[in-house]
Design a protein around this motif. Structure first.
Motif, PDB file in Angstrom:
ATOM      1  N   ASP A 338       0.972  -1.332  -0.107  1.00  0.00           N
ATOM      2  CA  ASP A 338      -0.183   0.185  -0.055  1.00  0.00           C
ATOM      3  C   ASP A 338       0.825   1.353  -0.028  1.00  0.00           C
ATOM      4  OD1 ASP A 338      -2.287  -1.566   0.042  1.00  0.00           O
ATOM      5  OD2 ASP A 338      -2.710  -1.347   2.045  1.00  0.00           O
ATOM      6  N   GLU A 342       1.080   4.000  -2.843  1.00  0.00           N
ATOM      7  CA  GLU A 342       0.764   5.435  -2.648  1.00  0.00           C
ATOM      8  C   GLU A 342       2.075   6.247  -3.015  1.00  0.00           C
ATOM      9  OE1 GLU A 342      -2.096   6.520  -2.268  1.00  0.00           O
ATOM     10  OE2 GLU A 342      -2.880   4.836  -2.645  1.00  0.00           O
ATOM     11  N   TRP A 343       3.134   5.833  -2.984  1.00  0.00           N
ATOM     12  CA  TRP A 343       4.417   6.677  -3.178  1.00  0.00           C
ATOM     13  C   TRP A 343       4.225   6.857  -4.826  1.00  0.00           C
ATOM     14  CZ3 TRP A 343       8.544   6.494  -6.454  1.00  0.00           C
ATOM     15  CH2 TRP A 343       9.705   7.297  -6.335  1.00  0.00           C
ATOM     16  N   ARG A 345       1.877   7.059  -6.550  1.00  0.00           N
ATOM     17  CA  ARG A 345       0.805   7.923  -7.005  1.00  0.00           C
ATOM     18  C   ARG A 345       1.040   9.379  -6.611  1.00  0.00           C
ATOM     19  NH1 ARG A 345      -4.788   7.153  -7.344  1.00  0.00           N
ATOM     20  NH2 ARG A 345      -4.609   5.142  -6.584  1.00  0.00           N
ATOM     21  N   ARG A 374      -4.412  -1.914  -8.666  1.00  0.00           N
ATOM     22  CA  ARG A 374      -4.135  -0.824  -7.792  1.00  0.00           C
ATOM     23  C   ARG A 374      -3.105   0.182  -8.675  1.00  0.00           C
ATOM     24  NH1 ARG A 374      -3.454  -1.257  -2.330  1.00  0.00           N
ATOM     25  NH2 ARG A 374      -2.861   0.916  -2.443  1.00  0.00           N
TER      26      ARG A 374
END
Length: 597
Positions: A338, A342-343, A345, A374
């Protein structure tokens, strides 16, 4: 073997009397450095000025050797190398004992000095057939075409030395091997075709492998020592079936070397573990801003959610991270995955993600789908690239359902999904691999290849033959990696000069789509250095053992003037040629290797 008796100071001085006359009349090494640099520059100028008396090929050779000579003579090169070629020449000229200088060192100087004179070994191919025509227009074209036919005929003699796993004899042999292995492992053909059965029956111990394959004593001992020292090791039953069940076979040399470690490799790896040496050769720790992510370039990053493989390549870049083949617990925690996603993104500059590891296609379909979902939800990603050797080591893994999953995240005009595999030798390419690739391509998933140019794939036209087979089954050549300068993989390393020679003299003779890969050297902490362009590196020294010492420039050198260079010691060309001679190669065919810098 090669007669090395001529690689000595006496013969060297006899072949380059002008150079040693200068050396005998200078009183210091600094004076000699300046004198030899001037001499090299003058010889280059004369070659270009008197161009009508010397062939174009000789002019280029003088130019290249002069540039190398000038670079070797600079104080910066000496300081970087902590060795002085000028001092060695000075000592030879003044009969000062130099017990450190080897025949490989004298060989390098001999061919360098001959090259400065426009001399030295010629090509066994191009110079033999491609000569200027005395005709013009259509007659010239017909003459040229005739010469090209002759050149191809000579090239084809070399290509036919090699065997593809698609050849009918090889196909029959592998089918018999599979039946034999299935019988001994008490498996049905349906189980054999099931990738989960293959993974559940990975072969790890020397004794169980010896029951299915005739091992040489050195191979048996190396596997035992690797296991005793906790080194990662494993072979899928499928890949074992690609090995010929005889101890004196040569066709499968590259396949065996791919997974069965050499005694020297095992010893060096065990030593590194005992003394706690860092094996992170590519300095990934210095380019990992967060767990599971490596970033060396502006618009792409590496994402490593799964830290194991169905089969371990001996010279793997990440062997220091992998505990064993299909090691339990290799899947990263959901928390780390996760955070990594997110990094990505949070960094919209990244337009491409290479999902690798480990081998991400060794994960379950559900795990692969969850991760791709994802990544596909990140609007700035234009390409998801998946690095996997399963098309070669475990082709039954590329099932229809898996191919459908990959294709689901492909969106034409917005997002590409691609697979990059690693086929090492033509003998690895089987109808199973061809079928696996076909399943991907029919769903719009392109497949590319990254070849690692090891000793076991470096004979004349060996890599060229592989590329031709790859394009026939739908795999596009992408990169050819020079073997990394890791001490433990010395048995696999090939001089940079040999890869350059292969690209210019062998790959160049193939049609464009069968050869359009890029030869690169992976610089620790910096990334790919393109060997095709000499502006990206300098040969700064020749060491006493005959090793060439290169300085590689970072890709961002013109963006950041403070970027650091990387110094790398190559393997001696003479040592490499002696290894080729030992397996029956005619080293005469490799004569121009000395002039690729």
């Amino acid at each position: 073997m090669i007669d090395t008796s001529k690689f000595n100071p006496t013969y060297l001085q006899a072949k380059a009397p002008e150079i040693f006359a200068i050396a005998r009349h200078t009183h210091s090494v600094d004076d000699l450095r300046a004198s030899l640099a001037r001499m090299a520059n003058e010889m280059m100028f004369e070659a270009f000025d008197d161009y009508d008396t010397i062939s174009e090929g000789s002019i280029v050779r003088v130019r290249d050797c002069a540039k190398v000579m000038i670079r070797l003579m600079t104080r910066r090169s000496e300081d970087k190398a902590r060795f002085s070629v000028a001092r060695a020449i000075f000592d030879i000229a003044h009969n000062n004992p130099r017990q450190d200088l080897t025949p490989a060192f004298y060989a390098e100087l001999l061919y360098l000095f001959l090259g400065l004179q426009g001399r030295g070994p010629g090509s066994t191919l191009a110079d033999l057939h491609l000569i200027p025509s005395r005709y013009a227009h259509r007659k010239a074209a017909i003459e040229r075409s005739r010469q090209l036919d002759e050149l191809y005929a000579e090239m084809n003699l070399r290509l036919t030395k090699f065997v593809s796993g698609l050849d009918q004899e090889a196909v029959k042999q592998r089918e018999a091997r599979q039946q034999q292995i299935c019988a001994r492992m008490q498996a049905s053909i349906d189980q054999w075709k099931d990738w989960t059965w293959q993974v559940a029956h990975i072969l790890r111990e020397a004794d169980e492998i010896a029951q299915l394959l005739k091992l040489r004593e050195t191979e048996y001992q190396a596997i035992q020592k690797a296991r005793a020292n906790g080194l990662p090791f494993g072979i899928t039953p499928y890949y074992l079936s690609l090995m010929d069940d005889t101890q004196d076979a040569e066709k499968d040399r590259a396949i065996r070397a791919q997974v069965i470690p050499s005694p020297a490799y095992v010893e060096k790896m065990a030593e590194a573990q005992r003394f706690g040496h860092c094996l992170d050769f590519m300095l990934e720790a210095d380019t990992s801003p967060i767990d599971l992510i490596t970033r060396r370039y502006p618009s792409i990053c590496i994402f490593k959610p799964f830290n194991t493989c169905p089969q371990i390549c001996v010279y793997c870049q990440r062997n220091w991270e992998i505990d064993d083949a299909m090691q339990p617990g290799a899947m990263a925690s959901q928390k780390k995955i996760d955070a990594a996603v997110e990094w990505i993104r949070a960094h919209p500059a990244i337009h491409e993600v290479l999902v690798t590891g480990g081998d991400p296609l060794a994960m379950s379909d559900a795990e692969i789908e969850a991760i791709l979902e994802r990544l596909a939800a990140i609007p700035t990603l234009e390409r998801i690239r998946i690095g996997s050797r399963t098309p070669v080591t475990l082709p039954m893994r590329i099932t229809g359902p898996l191919a459908d999953i990959l294709a689901r995240f492909r969106e034409n005009g917005r997002r590409q999904v691609a697979v990059v595999t690693h086929a090492q030798h033509s003998y690895e390419i089987t109808p199973d691999t061809a079928a696996a690739v076909d399943r991907l391509r029919k769903r719009g998933i392109p497949v590319y290849n990254q070849l690692v140019y090891t000793f076991f794939a470096s004979r004349r036209f060996e890599a060229a033959f592989l590329r031709r087979i790859l394009t026939r089954i739908g795999i596009d050549p992408y990169y050819t990696f020079n073997t990394k300068g890791k001490e433990e993989t010395l048995d696999y390393r090939v001089p940079i000069a040999r890869l350059l020679q292969e690209q210019k003299e062998e790959a160049r003779l193939l049609p464009g789509l069968s050869r359009t890969d890029e030869a690169v050297y992976n610089v620790p902490g910096l990334g790919k250095n393109y060997l095709r362009a000499t502006v990206h590196r300098d040969l700064i020294s020749i060491l006493p053992d005959g090793s060439r010492l290169y300085e590689f420039h970072p890709w961002e050198k013109n963006i950041s003037r403070t970027a650091k260079t990387h110094i790398s010691e190559d393997v001696p060309i003479l040592d490499y040629l002696q290894r080729l001679a030992a397996i029956g190669e005619s080293v005469h065919d490799y004569g121009t290797i000395w002039y690729y810098y």
